[in-house]
Design a protein around this motif. Structure first.
Motif, mmCIF file in Angstrom:
data_model
loop_
_atom_site.group_PDB
_atom_site.id
_atom_site.type_symbol
_atom_site.label_atom_id
_atom_site.label_comp_id
_atom_site.label_asym_id
_atom_site.label_seq_id
_atom_site.Cartn_x
_atom_site.Cartn_y
_atom_site.Cartn_z
ATOM 1 N N LYS A 197 100.207 -25.897 31.766
ATOM 2 C CA LYS A 197 100.276 -26.328 30.364
ATOM 3 C C LYS A 197 101.437 -27.309 30.278
ATOM 4 C CE LYS A 197 101.777 -23.621 26.819
ATOM 5 N NZ LYS A 197 102.738 -24.454 26.109
ATOM 6 N N GLN A 224 92.408 -31.805 25.677
ATOM 7 C CA GLN A 224 92.457 -30.831 24.574
ATOM 8 C C GLN A 224 93.211 -31.382 23.363
ATOM 9 O OE1 GLN A 224 90.996 -27.735 24.794
ATOM 10 N NE2 GLN A 224 90.252 -28.549 26.750
ATOM 11 N N CYS A 267 95.623 -27.530 31.934
ATOM 12 C CA CYS A 267 94.775 -26.986 30.871
ATOM 13 C C CYS A 267 95.067 -27.718 29.570
ATOM 14 C CB CYS A 267 94.976 -25.477 30.720
ATOM 15 S SG CYS A 267 96.654 -24.960 30.363
ATOM 16 N N THR A 268 95.832 -28.804 29.641
ATOM 17 C CA THR A 268 96.222 -29.567 28.445
ATOM 18 C C THR A 268 95.361 -30.813 28.276
ATOM 19 O OG1 THR A 268 98.502 -28.809 28.724
ATOM 20 C CG2 THR A 268 98.167 -30.723 27.317
#
Ligand code: BTN
Length: 256
Positions: free
Chosen positions: A105, A210, A206-207
């Motif tokens: 992240k 998004q 996971c960023t």
């Protein structure tokens, strides 16, 4: 200790049962001229520090608590990259010794199934002239906590290797893997630049792709995280269509 290398990361390893904070202890060694690659490992910290002046709390033996001293030769402008390179190395070490595949992240939190497994605190020390003197990079990895061992406010957003795998990983095996991956990724960064780590970071992110809301330290800013730039900045597209390059900031953890 299983690791001691002649050069590079781990050229000197200081293992202590208890310290206030491995970052603070290493800061003292750095002031006395310790070489780049010096590492401090503690079994327990009494005043562990997280980002934005938050405490980083764990009980004896249940986390990996380490700090590494870097005296990089790359220019000051490249430094946003260091913290991302370290996140990649730590994620790879965890994968190697546990089989877990932590996601990153932005900029440097390691996440498993939406919960934080590991945090990194990079502190820059400048000379009086404003040049970089050294970096203290502290890494905390939750190893043996059960979900209920975390303080109530963290139970929905924190996790550990045991909680995710149901197995105990040996702290020193994980430490050896961490030293090896740090040495590999930091040497690569010094020699070849940021591209290899940028690719590895992006694959684990996971960023990217998004919608994100950045909080500290600036005013909240919302947008879509489009890419990690070649300089290490996060490229954030806001609703008016402009692309912003963000070096510092944080995406708050959300309970899943
Ligand atoms: C974060 O807020 O996510 C960063 C946490 C960093 C914790 C580690 S534990 C080892 C080192 N010593 C400290 O006092 N902090 C870092």
């Amino acid at each position: 200790l299983p690791v001691r290398r002649r050069t590079g990361i781990g050229c000197a390893v200081h293992h202590r049962p208890v310290l206030s904070s491995t970052n603070s202890f290493l800061a003292g060694l750095a002031r006395r001229g310790a070489p780049t690659g010096t590492i401090v490992l503690a079994d327990h910290q009494t005043a562990g520090r997280g980002k934005y002046d938050r405490p980083w709390v764990s009980r004896p033996g249940e986390s990996l608590l380490a700090s590494v001293l870097l005296r990089p030769s790359r220019p000051l402008a490249d430094l946003a990259q260091v913290t991302l390179v370290i996140a990649v190395a730590a994620a790879e070490a965890i994968t190697r010794s546990t089989g877990l595949a932590p996601q990153i992240k932005w900029p440097n939190d390691l996440m498993v199934a939406g919960r934080k497994l590991s945090g990194i605190l990079c502190e820059l020390v400048l000379t009086p002239e404003g040049d970089l003197d050294h970096i203290i990079a502290g890494i905390g990895i939750n190893i043996a906590q059960n979900r209920t061992d975390f303080p109530p406010e963290l139970q929905a957003i924190a996790t550990s290797i045991s909680a995710e795998t149901g197995r105990k990983v040996d702290r020193f095996d994980l430490f050896a893997a961490l030293v090896e991956r740090l040495d590999h990724r930091l040497t690569e960064w010094e020699r070849l630049g940021f591209e290899p780590a940028r690719h590895a970071w992006s694959v684990r992110s996971c960023t990217l792709g998004q919608p994100v809301t950045l909080s500290a330290p600036q005013a909240p800013r919302q947008g879509i995280a489009e890419a990690l730039g070649p300089d290490g900045a996060l490229c954030l597209r806001t609703a008016d269509g402009t692309l912003h390059s963000v070096i510092f900031g944080e995406i708050p953890l959300a309970a899943t």
